[in-house]
Design a protein around this motif. Structure first.
Motif, PDB file in Angstrom:
ATOM      1  N   GLU A 174     125.431  -7.303  55.462  1.00 27.16           N
ATOM      2  CA  GLU A 174     124.140  -7.437  56.629  1.00 27.16           C
ATOM      3  C   GLU A 174     124.964  -6.444  58.141  1.00 27.16           C
ATOM      4  OE1 GLU A 174     123.978 -11.811  58.383  1.00 27.16           O
ATOM      5  OE2 GLU A 174     125.988 -12.142  58.707  1.00 27.16           O
ATOM      6  N   GLN A 175     125.988  -6.390  57.873  1.00 23.42           N
ATOM      7  CA  GLN A 175     127.107  -4.778  58.332  1.00 23.42           C
ATOM      8  C   GLN A 175     127.115  -3.500  58.278  1.00 23.42           C
ATOM      9  OE1 GLN A 175     130.836  -6.952  59.752  1.00 23.42           O
ATOM     10  NE2 GLN A 175     131.008  -8.269  58.346  1.00 23.42           N
ATOM     11  N   ALA A 176     127.057  -2.639  59.413  1.00 25.12           N
ATOM     12  CA  ALA A 176     127.301  -1.664  58.912  1.00 25.12           C
ATOM     13  C   ALA A 176     128.442  -1.094  58.035  1.00 25.12           C
ATOM     14  CB  ALA A 176     126.864  -0.792  60.267  1.00 25.12           C
ATOM     15  N   GLU A 177     129.799  -1.959  58.118  1.00 30.10           N
ATOM     16  CA  GLU A 177     130.277  -1.460  56.871  1.00 30.10           C
ATOM     17  C   GLU A 177     130.386  -2.440  55.929  1.00 30.10           C
ATOM     18  OE1 GLU A 177     132.972  -0.070  59.765  1.00 30.10           O
ATOM     19  OE2 GLU A 177     132.713   2.209  59.459  1.00 30.10           O
ATOM     20  N   VAL A 178     130.753  -1.879  55.051  1.00 37.17           N
ATOM     21  CA  VAL A 178     131.754  -3.258  53.967  1.00 37.17           C
ATOM     22  C   VAL A 178     133.023  -3.920  54.821  1.00 37.17           C
ATOM     23  CG1 VAL A 178     130.341  -2.280  51.586  1.00 37.17           C
ATOM     24  CG2 VAL A 178     132.480  -1.720  52.098  1.00 37.17           C
ATOM     25  N   GLY A 179     133.145  -4.683  53.968  1.00 37.06           N
ATOM     26  CA  GLY A 179     134.898  -5.029  54.369  1.00 37.06           C
ATOM     27  C   GLY A 179     134.480  -6.847  54.395  1.00 37.06           C
ATOM     28  N   GLY A 180     133.884  -7.632  55.404  1.00 40.72           N
ATOM     29  CA  GLY A 180     134.049  -8.734  55.371  1.00 40.72           C
ATOM     30  C   GLY A 180     134.852  -9.017  56.519  1.00 40.72           C
ATOM     31  N   ALA A 181     135.718 -10.332  55.920  1.00 40.57           N
ATOM     32  CA  ALA A 181     136.728 -10.250  56.962  1.00 40.57           C
ATOM     33  C   ALA A 181     137.636  -9.239  57.118  1.00 40.57           C
ATOM     34  CB  ALA A 181     137.151 -12.031  56.537  1.00 40.57           C
ATOM     35  N   LEU A 182     137.422  -8.586  56.290  1.00 42.59           N
ATOM     36  CA  LEU A 182     138.846  -7.318  56.212  1.00 42.59           C
ATOM     37  C   LEU A 182     138.442  -6.519  57.427  1.00 42.59           C
ATOM     38  CD1 LEU A 182     138.732  -6.307  52.509  1.00 42.59           C
ATOM     39  CD2 LEU A 182     140.620  -7.013  53.694  1.00 42.59           C
ATOM     40  N   HIS A 183     136.883  -6.732  58.537  1.00 42.95           N
ATOM     41  CA  HIS A 183     137.222  -5.717  60.104  1.00 42.95           C
ATOM     42  C   HIS A 183     138.295  -6.894  60.901  1.00 42.95           C
ATOM     43  CE1 HIS A 183     133.153  -4.987  57.602  1.00 42.95           C
ATOM     44  NE2 HIS A 183     133.032  -4.682  59.506  1.00 42.95           N
ATOM     45  N   PHE A 184     138.724  -7.648  60.377  1.00 43.63           N
ATOM     46  CA  PHE A 184     139.455  -8.480  61.593  1.00 43.63           C
ATOM     47  C   PHE A 184     141.039  -8.777  61.214  1.00 43.63           C
ATOM     48  CE2 PHE A 184     137.486 -12.600  60.326  1.00 43.63           C
ATOM     49  CZ  PHE A 184     138.453 -12.722  59.560  1.00 43.63           C
ATOM     50  N   ASP A 185     140.771  -8.647  59.435  1.00 46.41           N
ATOM     51  CA  ASP A 185     142.279  -9.326  59.502  1.00 46.41           C
ATOM     52  C   ASP A 185     142.631  -7.753  58.205  1.00 46.41           C
ATOM     53  OD1 ASP A 185     144.062 -10.372  57.752  1.00 46.41           O
ATOM     54  OD2 ASP A 185     142.936 -11.898  56.170  1.00 46.41           O
ATOM     55  N   ALA A 186     143.791  -7.972  59.018  1.00 46.88           N
ATOM     56  CA  ALA A 186     144.446  -5.822  59.076  1.00 46.88           C
ATOM     57  C   ALA A 186     145.668  -6.298  58.337  1.00 46.88           C
ATOM     58  CB  ALA A 186     145.067  -5.812  60.944  1.00 46.88           C
ATOM     59  N   SER A 187     145.872  -7.323  58.062  1.00 47.87           N
ATOM     60  CA  SER A 187     147.330  -8.047  57.689  1.00 47.87           C
ATOM     61  C   SER A 187     147.422  -7.902  55.944  1.00 47.87           C
ATOM     62  CB  SER A 187     148.115  -8.819  57.909  1.00 47.87           C
ATOM     63  OG  SER A 187     147.142  -9.822  57.811  1.00 47.87           O
ATOM     64  N   THR A 188     145.949  -8.552  55.611  1.00 48.09           N
ATOM     65  CA  THR A 188     145.980  -8.360  53.919  1.00 48.09           C
ATOM     66  C   THR A 188     146.249  -7.528  53.167  1.00 48.09           C
ATOM     67  OG1 THR A 188     144.294 -10.130  54.348  1.00 48.09           O
ATOM     68  CG2 THR A 188     143.980  -8.497  52.443  1.00 48.09           C
TER      69      THR A 188
END
Length: 421
Positions: free
Chosen positions: A207-221
């Motif tokens: 549903e988002q404009a870009e793939v990634g899910g929680a990786l949008h906010f989790d910059a440490s993974t």
């Protein structure tokens, strides 16, 4: 806090986020003009300018702010228009992408968002208990059709439906696939790569404009030795290049029915400033899938306390999304209230970005030692075994009341935002 020198907002953090500063868009909110970066949602763009008040509650007209950064948003419902005929009420500000020339309006207020006459209902809330209308509007009987019902109908609803004929057109498409995957986070992308490698026909939906899910906010993974978000974009590019894969972003799986039948709603042009006349506004997909993978992730739960609905109070994951993806700080002096280690990560990200953390209030007596050690190293005050019991502030939170669990001595801490998890 090191703010960007651009005109895209005083709460924009220089060097943070994934948007390009040179690419901007101008929009209006309740008649006032703002500048955003391309890729901003209406929510992130307003927060960048320090705007937290975006609406009023339905019944008591209490001030409402932005709670989340995604489709689970309950508060920030806005009216989006390009012209008189192209207007859409009740759009979530957290999913509506900013486009140049967008006209955004708040809803459910009169005469203005800051001064709403309907807020008088909040003072009378003790008389407006649930179901009060079943007794209040029974007498006199004749008044129902001429007084009560017309008034209630005018008061009901949040947005105003457009009266003009819809000038846009819409499309539908039928498709079959071996595997349909709902959600393009780490799990969804991994499933798509695995299925596609076998030669199966795959449709990946997010549903988002870009793939990634929680990786949008989790910059440490880190995944395969690289930044998680970058890995996700590379995985999506690989999938798009495969002839047996269809990747649909800005698309919501809204129904899962018998025999592997799914309905998808694709937003085709809602994010474009000047959509081509040949493009539909939305596209309905009707898909038959042999196998379905639900990789929709999870939604963070908020904490419960008095006046937890004030503008400036939001989910910790939302604060991380606004910071790490959009480059926006949700405040300058932020409080944290949690029962989970994930909120510590949000506090750490904000602190490293130059944002002051007033305190981390943890209702647990013994959080993880690793997060406590990191908090100490960053100079963040942690109150374990404490709870937030109340907040203050009229149009935006100004302080939180903290009490030791089982104790009675309350402590008031000044904040301009409170993130919860």
């Amino acid at each position: 806090m090191s703010a960007s020198s651009s005109n895209t907002g005083a709460f924009r953090i220089k060097g943070a986020g994934r948007h390009t500063p040179a690419r901007t868009a101008r929009f209006t909110f309740d008649g006032k003009t703002y500048t955003a970066m391309e890729g901003d949602t209406v929510a992130s763009a307003l927060l960048a300018h320090g705007v937290h008040l975006v609406g009023r509650s339905f019944k008591y007209h209490r001030p409402r702010g932005i709670l989340s950064a995604g489709a689970e948003e309950p508060n920030a419902l806005i009216d989006v228009s390009r012209d008189a005929a192209r207007r859409q009420p009740n759009v979530r500000a957290t999913v509506q992408e900013v486009f140049d020339g967008a006209k955004i309006s708040s809803q459910n207020r009169w005469p203005s968002l800051k001064f709403d006459v309907g807020a008088f209902n909040d003072l009378l809330s003790p008389f407006f208990a649930a179901g009060f209308y079943y007794k209040t509007f029974m007498w006199p009987k004749e008044a129902w059709t001429k007084v009560y019902e017309p008034f209630i109908r005018r008061a009901a609803g949040l947005g105003v439906a457009p009266k003009e004929e819809d000038p846009d057109h819409y499309a539908n498409r039928y498709a079959h696939c071996d595997v349909l995957i709902a959600g393009a986070g780490v799990a969804g992308l991994t499933a798509a790569l695995s299925a596609a490698a076998t030669g199966a026909s795959v449709i990946l939906v997010d549903e988002q404009a870009e793939v990634g899910g929680a990786l949008h906010f989790d910059a440490s993974t880190k995944i395969d030795g690289r930044n998680g978000y970058d890995w996700a974009q590379a995985a999506a590019a690989k999938l798009k290049a495969m002839p047996n894969v269809t990747v649909l972003t800005r698309t919501t799986v809204f129904g899962y029915y018998n025999h592997g039948f799914l309905g998808l709603a694709e937003r085709v042009t809602d994010h474009l400033a000047r959509p081509g006349k040949s493009l539909p506004r939305e596209r309905l997909w009707q898909v038959r899938a042999k196998r379905v993978v639900l990789a929709t992730g999870s939604i963070e739960r908020h904490m419960v306390f008095s006046n937890n609905d004030r503008p400036g109070i939001m989910l910790a994951s939302a604060a991380r999304t606004f910071l790490n993806h959009h480059g926006v700080a949700v405040g300058r002096n932020v409080g944290v209230y949690t029962a989970h280690d994930s909120a510590y990560e949000a506090a750490f990200d904000l602190k490293r970005a130059g944002v002051s953390i007033a305190a981390i209030v943890d209702c647990r007596a013994e959080p993880g030692e690793a997060v406590l050690a990191e908090a100490r190293s960053l100079g963040i005050d942690v109150l374990t075994g404490h709870s937030v019991t109340d907040t203050f502030g009229r149009l935006r939170i100004s302080s939180m009341t903290v009490v030791r669990n089982g104790g009675s001595n309350a402590r008031k801490i000044k904040v301009d935002a409170l993130i919860v998890s």
